[in-house]
Structures are given as C-alpha cells and as structure tokens.
Design a protein around this motif. Structure first.
Motif, PDB file in Angstrom:
ATOM      1  N   ASN A   1      50.097  37.928  46.871  1.00 51.98           N
ATOM      2  CA  ASN A   1      49.004  37.111  47.844  1.00 51.98           C
ATOM      3  C   ASN A   1      47.676  37.401  46.784  1.00 51.98           C
ATOM      4  OD1 ASN A   1      47.897  35.509  49.701  1.00 51.98           O
ATOM      5  ND2 ASN A   1      47.939  36.493  51.262  1.00 51.98           N
ATOM      6  N   TRP A   2      46.623  36.405  46.668  1.00 55.90           N
ATOM      7  CA  TRP A   2      45.387  36.303  46.080  1.00 55.90           C
ATOM      8  C   TRP A   2      44.777  37.728  46.617  1.00 55.90           C
ATOM      9  CZ3 TRP A   2      40.519  35.927  48.469  1.00 55.90           C
ATOM     10  CH2 TRP A   2      40.722  35.003  49.800  1.00 55.90           C
ATOM     11  N   THR A   3      44.919  37.852  48.503  1.00 56.28           N
ATOM     12  CA  THR A   3      43.917  38.995  48.960  1.00 56.28           C
ATOM     13  C   THR A   3      44.839  40.039  48.553  1.00 56.28           C
ATOM     14  OG1 THR A   3      45.527  38.746  50.915  1.00 56.28           O
ATOM     15  CG2 THR A   3      43.354  37.297  51.230  1.00 56.28           C
ATOM     16  N   ASN A   4      45.337  40.442  48.026  1.00 56.07           N
ATOM     17  CA  ASN A   4      45.847  42.148  47.352  1.00 56.07           C
ATOM     18  C   ASN A   4      45.284  42.687  46.625  1.00 56.07           C
ATOM     19  OD1 ASN A   4      48.001  41.221  48.679  1.00 56.07           O
ATOM     20  ND2 ASN A   4      49.751  41.471  47.217  1.00 56.07           N
ATOM     21  N   GLY A   5      44.423  41.463  46.179  1.00 50.01           N
ATOM     22  CA  GLY A   5      42.908  42.214  44.634  1.00 50.01           C
ATOM     23  C   GLY A   5      42.482  42.581  45.565  1.00 50.01           C
ATOM     24  N   LEU A   6      41.947  42.627  46.772  1.00 51.06           N
ATOM     25  CA  LEU A   6      41.065  43.098  47.563  1.00 51.06           C
ATOM     26  C   LEU A   6      40.555  43.997  48.047  1.00 51.06           C
ATOM     27  CD1 LEU A   6      39.746  38.926  49.084  1.00 51.06           C
ATOM     28  CD2 LEU A   6      38.865  40.118  46.726  1.00 51.06           C
ATOM     29  N   THR A   7      42.114  44.508  48.529  1.00 49.65           N
ATOM     30  CA  THR A   7      42.437  46.055  48.953  1.00 49.65           C
ATOM     31  C   THR A   7      41.917  46.862  48.584  1.00 49.65           C
ATOM     32  OG1 THR A   7      44.799  45.611  48.284  1.00 49.65           O
ATOM     33  CG2 THR A   7      44.015  44.428  50.344  1.00 49.65           C
ATOM     34  N   VAL A   8      41.680  47.774  49.847  1.00 52.67           N
ATOM     35  CA  VAL A   8      41.130  49.239  48.678  1.00 52.67           C
ATOM     36  C   VAL A   8      41.910  50.408  48.592  1.00 52.67           C
ATOM     37  CG1 VAL A   8      39.319  50.558  48.570  1.00 52.67           C
ATOM     38  CG2 VAL A   8      38.580  48.186  48.629  1.00 52.67           C
ATOM     39  N   GLU A   9      42.033  51.059  48.011  1.00 60.41           N
ATOM     40  CA  GLU A   9      43.207  52.256  48.364  1.00 60.41           C
ATOM     41  C   GLU A   9      42.341  53.284  48.697  1.00 60.41           C
ATOM     42  OE1 GLU A   9      44.604  55.025  44.265  1.00 60.41           O
ATOM     43  OE2 GLU A   9      45.058  52.126  44.265  1.00 60.41           O
ATOM     44  N   ARG A  10      43.080  54.603  49.387  1.00 60.84           N
ATOM     45  CA  ARG A  10      41.825  55.415  49.855  1.00 60.84           C
ATOM     46  C   ARG A  10      41.005  55.991  48.580  1.00 60.84           C
ATOM     47  NH1 ARG A  10      45.966  59.479  51.770  1.00 60.84           N
ATOM     48  NH2 ARG A  10      44.024  60.860  52.224  1.00 60.84           N
ATOM     49  N   PHE A  11      40.273  56.535  48.438  1.00 56.10           N
ATOM     50  CA  PHE A  11      39.409  57.407  47.439  1.00 56.10           C
ATOM     51  C   PHE A  11      40.309  58.604  47.199  1.00 56.10           C
ATOM     52  CE2 PHE A  11      35.977  60.896  46.433  1.00 56.10           C
ATOM     53  CZ  PHE A  11      35.351  59.906  45.233  1.00 56.10           C
ATOM     54  N   GLU A  12      40.648  59.474  47.558  1.00 56.71           N
ATOM     55  CA  GLU A  12      41.965  60.386  47.388  1.00 56.71           C
ATOM     56  C   GLU A  12      42.046  60.148  46.345  1.00 56.71           C
ATOM     57  OE1 GLU A  12      40.120  59.939  50.765  1.00 56.71           O
ATOM     58  OE2 GLU A  12      39.334  60.986  50.408  1.00 56.71           O
ATOM     59  N   ASP A  13      43.414  59.127  46.898  1.00 56.04           N
ATOM     60  CA  ASP A  13      44.546  58.924  46.082  1.00 56.04           C
ATOM     61  C   ASP A  13      43.945  58.102  44.659  1.00 56.04           C
ATOM     62  OD1 ASP A  13      45.831  59.294  47.999  1.00 56.04           O
ATOM     63  OD2 ASP A  13      45.947  57.385  49.280  1.00 56.04           O
ATOM     64  N   HIS A  14      42.787  57.681  44.540  1.00 55.26           N
ATOM     65  CA  HIS A  14      42.720  56.138  43.522  1.00 55.26           C
ATOM     66  C   HIS A  14      41.758  57.786  43.024  1.00 55.26           C
ATOM     67  CE1 HIS A  14      40.919  53.344  41.387  1.00 55.26           C
ATOM     68  NE2 HIS A  14      39.490  54.399  41.558  1.00 55.26           N
ATOM     69  N   GLN A  15      41.129  58.748  42.860  1.00 56.65           N
ATOM     70  CA  GLN A  15      40.408  60.130  41.937  1.00 56.65           C
ATOM     71  C   GLN A  15      41.445  60.891  42.285  1.00 56.65           C
ATOM     72  OE1 GLN A  15      38.253  62.746  45.008  1.00 56.65           O
ATOM     73  NE2 GLN A  15      37.448  63.737  43.147  1.00 56.65           N
ATOM     74  N   SER A  16      42.800  61.221  42.454  1.00 52.89           N
ATOM     75  CA  SER A  16      43.345  61.948  41.623  1.00 52.89           C
ATOM     76  C   SER A  16      44.638  61.055  40.830  1.00 52.89           C
ATOM     77  CB  SER A  16      44.096  62.295  42.794  1.00 52.89           C
ATOM     78  OG  SER A  16      45.546  61.379  43.521  1.00 52.89           O
ATOM     79  N   HIS A  17      44.582  60.023  40.770  1.00 49.31           N
ATOM     80  CA  HIS A  17      44.934  59.030  40.351  1.00 49.31           C
ATOM     81  C   HIS A  17      44.589  59.132  38.382  1.00 49.31           C
ATOM     82  CE1 HIS A  17      46.332  55.760  37.655  1.00 49.31           C
ATOM     83  NE2 HIS A  17      47.584  55.979  38.417  1.00 49.31           N
ATOM     84  N   ASN A  18      43.279  59.257  38.703  1.00 48.41           N
ATOM     85  CA  ASN A  18      41.851  59.566  37.610  1.00 48.41           C
ATOM     86  C   ASN A  18      42.169  60.279  37.316  1.00 48.41           C
ATOM     87  OD1 ASN A  18      40.498  56.320  38.054  1.00 48.41           O
ATOM     88  ND2 ASN A  18      39.269  57.012  39.323  1.00 48.41           N
ATOM     89  N   GLU A  19      42.106  61.468  37.878  1.00 47.39           N
ATOM     90  CA  GLU A  19      42.161  62.661  37.180  1.00 47.39           C
ATOM     91  C   GLU A  19      43.069  62.862  36.461  1.00 47.39           C
ATOM     92  OE1 GLU A  19      41.285  65.519  40.326  1.00 47.39           O
ATOM     93  OE2 GLU A  19      39.486  64.965  40.845  1.00 47.39           O
ATOM     94  N   LYS A  20      44.526  62.362  37.111  1.00 45.13           N
ATOM     95  CA  LYS A  20      45.474  62.630  36.562  1.00 45.13           C
ATOM     96  C   LYS A  20      45.808  61.906  34.846  1.00 45.13           C
ATOM     97  CE  LYS A  20      48.914  63.320  40.432  1.00 45.13           C
ATOM     98  NZ  LYS A  20      49.590  62.486  41.201  1.00 45.13           N
TER      99      LYS A  20
END
Length: 79
Positions: free
Chosen positions: A29-48
C-alpha cells in the motif's frame, strides 16, 4: 477414484476483475512508505551497516596494499 483423481482436468477461467484482484493481493500500500520503525531498530541496523562497510573498506585497503608492486601476472596467479 484413487488412481483417476490426479488425472482430472481442472479448468477454471477467471474474468478480468478477478485477475486484477489477484494481482493486487500482495501489493504494498502507498501508506507503507509513511510508517516509521522503532528508533532502536533503525539505529542498530545503521550501526551494523557501518560496521560492515568499515570491514569491507579495510579488506579492500589490505588487498590494494598487498597488490602494490606486483605485476599483473602475479596478481592473476593469486586469484
């Protein structure tokens, strides 16, 4: 029935609307791009990803240093 079961011809035709509905079944759905994941998950993914890029750049630098001063034939032999 046992041996003839798998030889039955099953032919079902779908109309255009049904085909369109099935094609859109798993579409995002077009609204899937507007959802924000948890900051901790995003931060850990970026660190990896940064750690992985650091490892790759170190490996690349080591290969460049190892190949420095070698002829093309010596490099091909190593591969």
């Amino acid at each position: 029935l046992n041996r003839h079961y798998y030889s039955f011809v099953i032919d079902y035709r779908k109309n255009e609307l049904e085909e369109q509905m099935l094609m859109n079944l798993h579409k995002k759905n077009w609204t899937n791009g507007l959802t924000v994941e948890r900051f901790e998950d995003h931060q850990s993914h970026n660190e990896k990803m940064v750690d992985k890029m650091l490892k790759l750049t170190k490996d690349y630098n080591d290969r460049i240093v190892a190949e420095e001063g070698k002829t093309a034939e010596e490099i091909i032999v190593e591969l």
